[in-house]
Design a protein around this motif. Structure first.
Motif, PDB file in Angstrom:
ATOM      1  N   ASN B 652      45.433  58.958 123.738  1.00  0.00           N
ATOM      2  CA  ASN B 652      44.375  58.331 124.525  1.00  0.00           C
ATOM      3  C   ASN B 652      44.985  58.005 125.884  1.00  0.00           C
ATOM      4  O   ASN B 652      45.711  57.016 126.022  1.00  0.00           O
ATOM      5  CB  ASN B 652      43.879  57.065 123.812  1.00  0.00           C
ATOM      6  CG  ASN B 652      42.755  56.366 124.566  1.00  0.00           C
ATOM      7  OD1 ASN B 652      42.804  56.244 125.789  1.00  0.00           O
ATOM      8  ND2 ASN B 652      41.752  55.895 123.854  1.00  0.00           N
ATOM      9  N   ALA B 654      44.176  56.689 128.669  1.00  0.00           N
ATOM     10  CA  ALA B 654      44.031  55.359 129.271  1.00  0.00           C
ATOM     11  C   ALA B 654      44.884  54.342 128.530  1.00  0.00           C
ATOM     12  O   ALA B 654      45.467  53.439 129.134  1.00  0.00           O
ATOM     13  CB  ALA B 654      42.568  54.921 129.268  1.00  0.00           C
ATOM     14  N   GLY B 658      48.047  52.219 129.863  1.00  0.00           N
ATOM     15  CA  GLY B 658      48.170  50.786 129.629  1.00  0.00           C
ATOM     16  C   GLY B 658      49.538  50.404 129.104  1.00  0.00           C
ATOM     17  O   GLY B 658      50.096  49.369 129.470  1.00  0.00           O
ATOM     18  N   GLN B 659      50.083  51.241 128.234  1.00  0.00           N
ATOM     19  CA  GLN B 659      51.428  50.977 127.725  1.00  0.00           C
ATOM     20  C   GLN B 659      52.454  51.088 128.848  1.00  0.00           C
ATOM     21  O   GLN B 659      53.367  50.270 128.958  1.00  0.00           O
ATOM     22  CB  GLN B 659      51.779  51.969 126.611  1.00  0.00           C
ATOM     23  CG  GLN B 659      51.048  51.707 125.307  1.00  0.00           C
ATOM     24  CD  GLN B 659      51.441  50.390 124.682  1.00  0.00           C
ATOM     25  OE1 GLN B 659      52.616  50.065 124.562  1.00  0.00           O
ATOM     26  NE2 GLN B 659      50.453  49.607 124.312  1.00  0.00           N
ATOM     27  N   VAL B 661      52.030  50.871 132.219  1.00  0.00           N
ATOM     28  CA  VAL B 661      51.898  49.840 133.262  1.00  0.00           C
ATOM     29  C   VAL B 661      52.270  48.463 132.697  1.00  0.00           C
ATOM     30  O   VAL B 661      52.992  47.690 133.335  1.00  0.00           O
ATOM     31  CB  VAL B 661      50.459  49.838 133.840  1.00  0.00           C
ATOM     32  CG1 VAL B 661      50.255  48.680 134.807  1.00  0.00           C
ATOM     33  CG2 VAL B 661      50.178  51.166 134.540  1.00  0.00           C
ATOM     34  N   GLY B 662      51.796  48.185 131.483  1.00  0.00           N
ATOM     35  CA  GLY B 662      52.138  46.909 130.867  1.00  0.00           C
ATOM     36  C   GLY B 662      53.636  46.770 130.650  1.00  0.00           C
ATOM     37  O   GLY B 662      54.223  45.715 130.898  1.00  0.00           O
TER      38      GLY B 662
END
Lengths: 161, 769
Positions: B652, B654, B658-659, B661-662
């Motif tokens: 996925n 997005a 997210g992983q 950037v986080g």
């Protein structure tokens, strides 16, 4: 401890009555007495913003406010941001932008952002960043949260809401 | 019904979101059971002290207090908290008992427990507990621990948890013959995962039934169940670990901690459910710390910068006890020191030192973040010494595709088969350099714009994913067509439900909205592996795929029975079985579920377990940070950040983003902010969020995170590699290198984390700036 006080609270448009110790925080009262567990406790010393609720239009850390101080105030928690079974435009934007992962900080971001947007409906990206700088998220790196709030503001302006 | 197949590879919006966005999530503190009491823990205020006496009388006398207990009140002799990972010989001398008996060894160690109807009363009672402590000298540094003058565990006779040497080739000889060598000491700051939700547990312990149900468990529930069952003398099936929504894990949440024993004990004593929720101050002293290593690193190379050998001593500050994660942090730091480079000879001494601090465990990218900082800083120093461009130096040393797979040698004792799988490190690095415009920047290092000095730092990384036991999945189809996936894997908030549903929907060719994913709890499936080491998508994902494939076959067999025909004439498509000779005639999975039920009373379900037999896939890539430094104040702003990460295949995109950037933003914290500071008495000086700083929304660079899908894993049919940790592992290295480049006119070196304005100003002052 000092005797419990009977307290009337107006939360999400409903008037509640409960008995609380004078020292009970608003956060604990919402969670324990009213069973509104969407308001989360991340630090209990006013830094992380997870417990933010809207009190008379302003974003307030419910861990730093006594329940008795909220008497007669109009309180909105995350449970009251949209009619049941729907998402508000801001909640929808969080969903669309992948602005949450574990979701624990999310109620605090949503309430903070709602209070902020009601004061400043046409913010710059930098103003959004400042507005949520008192809320800590450990999962997302904030970028999608900022995107979601900026996007919501833009849509609201466009639709004249 | 149109189905947007394939779901895999598409940024499907998360199935978890609705409940979490509306306040309907159910985290552990949201769970309320009838007659439930609350417990609070009296924790040691001293780092090192003998306990001469504990008086609970005044605490027990508070109206409402139900019970209070300390070690002396516990009837059974509790076993030590077990080692789950990297259980090296010698560690058995330093394991933690759930509650201190004669001595405390870190600030925050549990000493006594109070049980009350509510937390207010429980905390009132804590204030009245009197403990006669006899303070002792605290051991607060690895050097002090190694000297051994004060012993943290007298019975062990030393503060060395264990030590060993690993390597390959003949490093000493390479160093003797090398034309160029350099030696540096690096330290990485003690910090912690700090999820937004603190830990919490609710125990329901009925010894007569017997049943111990523990809510709030996560991560490795089947391992934890086995050990809790043994600890309380129960059969495994009498212990249930129940997973709720979890507000972040990052390695720390879900390990066995003292409280995993104390909450059940409390429930057993008072014969009612007992809840414990960690407060933030407890969280910062009681939940595993991480990262705290000192690394003396030497490198030997040719004059044109080709690495001949590395030698190192890695000292891990383990804190007061060895907990479940054993020697992971320092051992992985040693193993990953050579990184993605050709390092023919390598020798590393690894030491695990016991101090009077909070015990250490894993935090996202354990050992990798640390090793990366040390090595990549060193490579920039080598490049400067040899007057080679830092990117060029890396290209000269990165292993090429023809050299892969590469068996790295036994760089962790017992891990003899560790092998970097196929990949193209240079390609991922080049992609980074192109994206960040390195060619334009390399001659502008140190440029002053608006009184700030600019520097661009780069770093390469490699990191492993998907280790550990097999993972399980069960898929159940209901008569109404809804599909339930059950898995032994946990969710700590990363989107597990969405990812697994995507795979299931694709392989069953069905609408994802029909699918619900239940995870983690030991009541769902007979066994499971759990969630760590970026393994969910690889392990649980492939288990779901296998279960779905099996279910398709079962559907065809069932349809053959239903139609009394040969299964060869049937095909599965779009969530139904069709007759090949009459495609209009079909049986949906819902109809087949009803048929299965009517035929033999069985549900339409399939089980699978995926085992990668220990064959790890390695994610790799590179980071670049552009920093601007106010030389007068030492304030660092990371203006721009680019990273590339090869993950085989994005389930996925997005969520992968997210992983990355986080992870990256967490890494910026670990590089610039997060720091567990102890004084000489072993007192934690950063015990609140006012003192322990975390990244906030105003400190973000402009971020570009690029997931590469050029090199699918060979070890699972869907080609996934882990994507959870590549965002964090090279942050300190890239930022550290950028700071040095920005300040090149002042010849400041960065060897220690975090890089704070005061430290930077001190270095600049020393350099006359």
């Amino acid at each position: 401890m000092t005797a419990d006080r009977r307290l009337t609270l107006h939360v999400n448009g409903i008037t509640h009555s409960c008995e609380v110790e004078p020292r009970m925080t608003l956060a604990d009262c919402l969670r324990e007495k009213l069973d509104l567990t969407g308001t989360h406790l991340g630090c209990e010393h006013g830094v992380c913003g997870a417990c933010t609720v809207i009190v008379d239009g302003a974003a307030v850390r419910s861990c730093l406010m006594f329940a008795v101080q909220a008497r007669d105030s109009m309180i909105t928690t995350v449970e009251g941001l949209a009619a049941s079974d729907t998402l508000s435009d801001l909640q929808q934007a969080f969903h669309d932008h992948f602005a949450l992962q574990c979701g624990f900080c999310t109620p605090g971001f949503l309430t903070t952002a709602e209070a902020f947007l009601s004061e400043n409906p046409s913010p710059t990206r930098g103003e959004v960043q400042s507005a949520i700088s008192g809320n800590i998220c450990r999962c997302t790196g904030y970028v999608p949260i900022i995107d979601a709030i900026v996007d919501t503001a833009k849509r609201r302006l466009e639709s004249g809401k | 019904m149109t189905i947007p197949t394939p779901y895999i590879g598409t940024s499907i919006k998360r199935l978890e979101d609705r409940r979490l966005l509306t306040g309907a999530g159910r985290y552990i503190d949201d769970v309320k059971l009838p007659d439930m009491a609350v417990m609070a823990i009296y924790r040691s205020p001293y780092a090192h002290a003998r306990i001469n006496g504990i008086d609970l009388a005044a605490a027990k006398a508070i109206p409402g207090v139900i019970d209070a207990f300390c070690a002396a009140d516990i009837e059974t002799d509790l076993p030590a908290i077990p080692l789950r990972l990297a259980p090296f010989d010698g560690f058995e001398r330093f394991l933690q008992r759930p509650i201190a008996r004669d001595k405390v060894r870190y600030v925050g160690e549990p000493v006594a427990v109070v049980i009350a109807p509510d937390r207010y009363t429980a905390e009132d009672a804590l204030d009245l507990i009197e403990v006669d402590f006899e303070p002792m000298t605290a051991v607060t540094t690895v050097d002090q621990a190694a000297a051994g003058e004060t012993l943290v565990h007298e019975d062990a006779g030393e503060n060395m948890g264990t030590s060993y040497r690993v390597g390959r080739g003949d490093a000493d000889r390479a160093f003797t013959e090398a034309p160029y060598t350099r030696r540096e000491r690096f330290t990485t700051n003690r910090h912690s995962a700090v999820p937004m939700e603190t830990r919490g547990l609710i125990a329901e312990f009925d010894p007569d039934r017997p049943l111990l149900r523990l809510h709030g468990a996560t991560k490795v529930n089947f391992f934890n169940r086995r050990h809790l069952a043994a600890a309380f003398g129960l059969p495994e099936d009498a212990v249930e670990l129940i997973e709720t929504d979890v507000g972040g894990g990052f390695g720390a949440r879900g390990e066995l901690y003292p409280e995993d024993y104390l909450v059940p004990i409390a429930s057993r004593r008072v014969q009612r459910p007992v809840k414990w929720i960690e407060d933030r101050r407890e969280n910062l002293t009681a939940t595993n710390h991480s990262r705290d290593i000192v690394c003396d690193l030497e490198v030997a190379s040719t004059e044109d910068g080709r690495i001949l050998a590395m030698r190192a001593t890695v000292q891990g500050d383990m804190g007061a006890y060895i907990r479940t994660n054993g020697g992971v942090v320092a051992s992985k730091a040693a193993q990953f020191l050579p990184g993605p480079y050709r390092v023919p000879s390598f020798s590393c001494e690894v030491q695990f030192l016991i101090t009077n601090k909070t015990p250490v465990g894993t935090f996202r990218g354990p050992g990798r973040f640390e090793a990366n900082f040390c090595r990549e800083r060193m490579l920039d120093m080598v490049a400067a010494d040899l007057k080679i461009d830092p990117a060029e130096l890396r290209f000269r040393n990165l292993m090429e595709p023809a050299e892969l797979p590469y068996r790295i040698g036994e760089l962790v004792p017992g891990d003899v088969n560790a092998t970097f799988d196929r990949g193209n490190y240079s390609s991922a690095f080049k992609r980074l350099l192109d994206q960040v415009g390195y060619a334009d920047w390399k001659d502008r290092q140190g440029e002053i714009v608006n009184r700030r000095a600019y520097g661009l730092g780069i770093a390469c990384f490699i990191e492993s994913s998907a280790a550990g036991p097999p993972e399980t999945a069960r898929i159940i189809v209901s008569a109404d067509g809804s599909i339930e996936i059950r898995t032994g894997a946990s969710s700590v908030g990363q989107g597990t439900e969405t990812g697994l549903a995507q795979i299931c929907a694709d392989y069953l060719e069905t609408d994802i909205n029909l699918i619900a994913v239940l995870h983690g709890s030991t009541t769902l499936v007979p066994t499971g592996g759990g969630t760590f080491h970026s393994r969910n998508t690889v392990m649980a994902g492939n288990a779901v795929r296998m279960a779905a494939e099996t279910l398709r076959s079962q559907c065809i067999e069932l349809a053959a029975l239903r139609w009394n025909t040969d299964s060869a004439g049937l095909a599965y498509q779009n969530g139904a079985v069709h007759r090949r000779d009459d495609p209009g005639t079909k049986l949906s999975i819902a109809e087949l579920a009803i048929f299965a039920e009517s035929r033999d009373g069985e549900e339409l379900a399939s089980d699978a377990a995926f085992d990668n037999e220990g064959k790890l896939s390695y994610s790799y890539g590179a980071h670049a940070a552009l920093v601007a430094i106010d030389v007068a104040t030492g304030v660092i702003e990371v203006e721009k950040y680019v990273l590339t990460e090869e993950i085989g295949r994005a389930l996925n995109p997005a969520m992968v983003q997210g992983q990355a950037v986080g992870g990256l933003v967490q890494g910026l914290g670990g590089t610039l902010l997060d720091h567990m500071v102890y004084d000489d008495d072993g007192q934690l000086l950063t015990g609140s969020f006012a003192d322990y700083l975390l990244p906030t929304s105003t400190e973000l660079p402009d971020i570009t995170a690029i997931a590469l899908e050029q090199s699918p894993s060979e070890f699972n049919p869907m080609g996934f590699k882990g994507a959870g940790e590549g965002g964090i592992v090279a942050v300190a290295a890239a930022v550290g290198n950028a700071v040095v480049h920005a300040l090149k006119d002042h010849n400041v070196q960065i060897n220690d984390l975090p890089i704070t304005p005061d430290r930077l100003r001190a270095a600049l002052r020393a350099a006359g700036a």
